[in-house]
Design a protein around this motif. Structure first.
Motif, PDB file in Angstrom:
ATOM      1  N   THR A 218      12.096   0.659   3.257  1.00 44.44           N
ATOM      2  CA  THR A 218      10.867   0.569   2.470  1.00 44.44           C
ATOM      3  C   THR A 218      11.181   0.297   0.997  1.00 44.44           C
ATOM      4  N   SER A 219      10.149   0.100   0.222  1.00 42.03           N
ATOM      5  CA  SER A 219      10.316  -0.200  -1.210  1.00 42.03           C
ATOM      6  C   SER A 219      10.445   1.061  -2.047  1.00 42.03           C
ATOM      7  N   ASN A 220      10.577   2.231  -1.406  1.00 42.54           N
ATOM      8  CA  ASN A 220      10.679   3.494  -2.148  1.00 42.54           C
ATOM      9  C   ASN A 220      12.118   3.847  -2.512  1.00 42.54           C
TER      10      ASN A 220
ATOM     11  N   ARG B 263       8.161  -0.477 -11.300  1.00 40.74           N
ATOM     12  CA  ARG B 263       8.973  -0.703 -10.100  1.00 40.74           C
ATOM     13  C   ARG B 263       8.495  -1.953  -9.374  1.00 40.74           C
ATOM     14  N   SER B 264       9.416  -2.669  -8.778  1.00 38.66           N
ATOM     15  CA  SER B 264       9.070  -3.892  -8.047  1.00 38.66           C
ATOM     16  C   SER B 264       9.369  -3.717  -6.570  1.00 38.66           C
ATOM     17  N   LYS B 265       8.494  -4.262  -5.730  1.00 46.67           N
ATOM     18  CA  LYS B 265       8.700  -4.226  -4.280  1.00 46.67           C
ATOM     19  C   LYS B 265       9.653  -5.324  -3.819  1.00 46.67           C
ATOM     20  N   SER B 266       9.766  -6.371  -4.620  1.00 41.39           N
ATOM     21  CA  SER B 266      10.612  -7.518  -4.285  1.00 41.39           C
ATOM     22  C   SER B 266      10.829  -8.318  -5.559  1.00 41.39           C
TER      23      SER B 266
ATOM     24  N   HIS C 187       7.570 -10.013  -6.394  1.00 48.53           N
ATOM     25  CA  HIS C 187       6.668  -9.050  -7.035  1.00 48.53           C
ATOM     26  C   HIS C 187       7.083  -8.789  -8.481  1.00 48.53           C
TER      27      HIS C 187
ATOM     28  N   ASP D  28      16.528  -9.060  -5.334  1.00 47.59           N
ATOM     29  CA  ASP D  28      16.659  -9.577  -3.971  1.00 47.59           C
ATOM     30  C   ASP D  28      17.752 -10.627  -3.815  1.00 47.59           C
TER      31      ASP D  28
END
Length: 402
Positions: free
Chosen positions: A217-219, A263-266, A269, A292
């Protein structure tokens, strides 16, 4: 950028780090086991062409061409290669050097045998969980291998890589995210000891109940060492300037010198967040890491995926450039290499790009290459009239950008 014969400062500077986009082996690359590496060049050779019209316009291919692509006749940006003076090729070393810190002693690694039994025993005792794994592994592979056991037994997956890092996986549904973070904080405290000192402890949460269904996950959360010296970021903050971190910048600097963090998820993003910030009023630095390229493609040795990620970045780069104000400065760079065509899974010791662009630049051109990433922080400091902290390195190239 001049007015009345005097240099006029940029109101905002955006430094965007394409994590691991190196552009060829440094002269000392052989000492790091990286002879002949070239992240960007080998991606271009593998793909033949990349759809990167905005990077082309700025001068990326004038700086480093390969495959079927060459530079443009009239580039818009000022560009050069930067060498790394620090003893390393990791995220923290590269970013810290950008902001003035030369790292002479590399961080500890445990790639060959995993973490020592004494460290693991203390970690188990203080966390109240049995450790499984304790080896060098890919994060996705080790979750596939041990995720079901972790869920069934309440154990804790610990692993490392060729980087100076301890990574701890936890299933968000059975481990609990707060508990995972608690265990990582304990691990960070333990690994502050000199003999066990790793650069980062990373929480790697995932979801799913069985093999084939697990997904990270993105956490994610990084617990990095505190910088060994004050950086340009501290100087900016102490002088009342905005210092906005996007992606893992706040983690890399342990919050030191940061006034606002996203914070970035990708990586996509992260650029969307940067575009949004470009539409807001602030005075100072926006420091962006797009991870990424490195985490998804470089370490996994996937040059095609890496190339497609560069193309996605270029689309948002075009949107960002349109939105820039006349008193903005954009700097595109990298923190190390990670050649996806090379042996192993490690970062690679490479030059990185420095591409600067402002709408006020009359023309682009090549600049003389520099021997340290620290020119970035020094340039930012001079622009905002801020004194470099004592003990930092780097000299400004601001005048060459005007």
């Amino acid at each position: 950028m001049e007015r009345g014969g005097e240099m006029k400062a940029y109101e905002r500077i955006f430094v965007i780090v394409l994590d691991s986009l190196g552009i060829g082996a440094l002269p000392d690359a052989e000492k790091f086991g990286d002879e002949g590496v070239d992240t960007f060049g080998h991606i271009l050779e593998k793909m033949g062409r990349l759809e990167i019209p905005n990077l082309q316009k700025l001068g990326m291919l004038n700086l480093h061409s390969a495959g079927d692509m060459i530079g443009v006749e009239k580039p818009l940006g000022r560009y050069m290669k930067l060498a790394e003076v620090s003893n390393g090729k990791d995220t923290m070393t590269g970013h810290w050097e950008m902001m003035g810190i030369e790292t002479k002693t590399p961080f500890k690694t445990f790639a060959e045998h995993g973490f020592p039994p004494e460290l693991i025993a203390e970690l188990e005792k203080r966390c109240g969980k049995r450790v499984i794994g304790n080896k060098t592994a890919s994060g996705t592979d080790i979750i596939e291998e041990l995720g079901e056991e972790e869920i069934a037994t309440g154990a804790m997956i610990v692993y490392t890589s060729v980087d100076s890092v301890m990574q701890i996986c936890g299933n968000e549904e059975t481990f609990d995210l707060d508990n995972l973070y608690r265990c990582c904080e304990i691990a960070r405290e333990i690994t502050l000891r000199e003999e066990w000192k790793v650069g980062r402890v990373i929480a790697r949460p995932y979801v799913g109940k069985r093999k084939g269904e697990f997904e990270r996950t993105s956490n994610r959360h990084d617990y990095a060492l505190k910088p060994t010296n004050k950086t340009v970021l501290n100087a900016l903050k102490e002088n009342g300037l905005d210092v906005i971190g996007v992606g893992k910048i706040n983690d890399i600097f342990c919050g030191e010198g940061i006034t606002e963090s996203y914070r970035s998820k990708s990586s996509v993003h992260g650029m969307e967040q940067t575009i949004e910030l470009c539409g807001k009023d602030f005075h100072g630095l926006c420091f962006v890491n797009l991870v990424d390229f490195d985490a998804m493609w470089g370490h996994r040795r996937d040059p095609i995926g890496y190339g497609r990620e560069i193309e996605k970045f270029d689309v948002n780069l075009g949107i960002f450039m349109e939105k820039m104000r006349n008193d903005d400065l954009l700097i595109i760079t990298a923190d190390h290499g990670n050649d996806p065509t090379y042996k192993g899974t490690d970062h690679t010791r490479e030059y990185v790009p420095f591409i600067a662009y402002s709408k006020t630049m009359e023309m682009g051109k090549a600049l003389e290459d520099e021997h340290t990433f620290a020119v970035i922080g020094a340039t930012v400091a001079e622009n905002f009239g801020v004194k470099m902290p004592e003990g930092t390195i780097g000299s400004s190239v601001l005048e060459k950008l005007g």
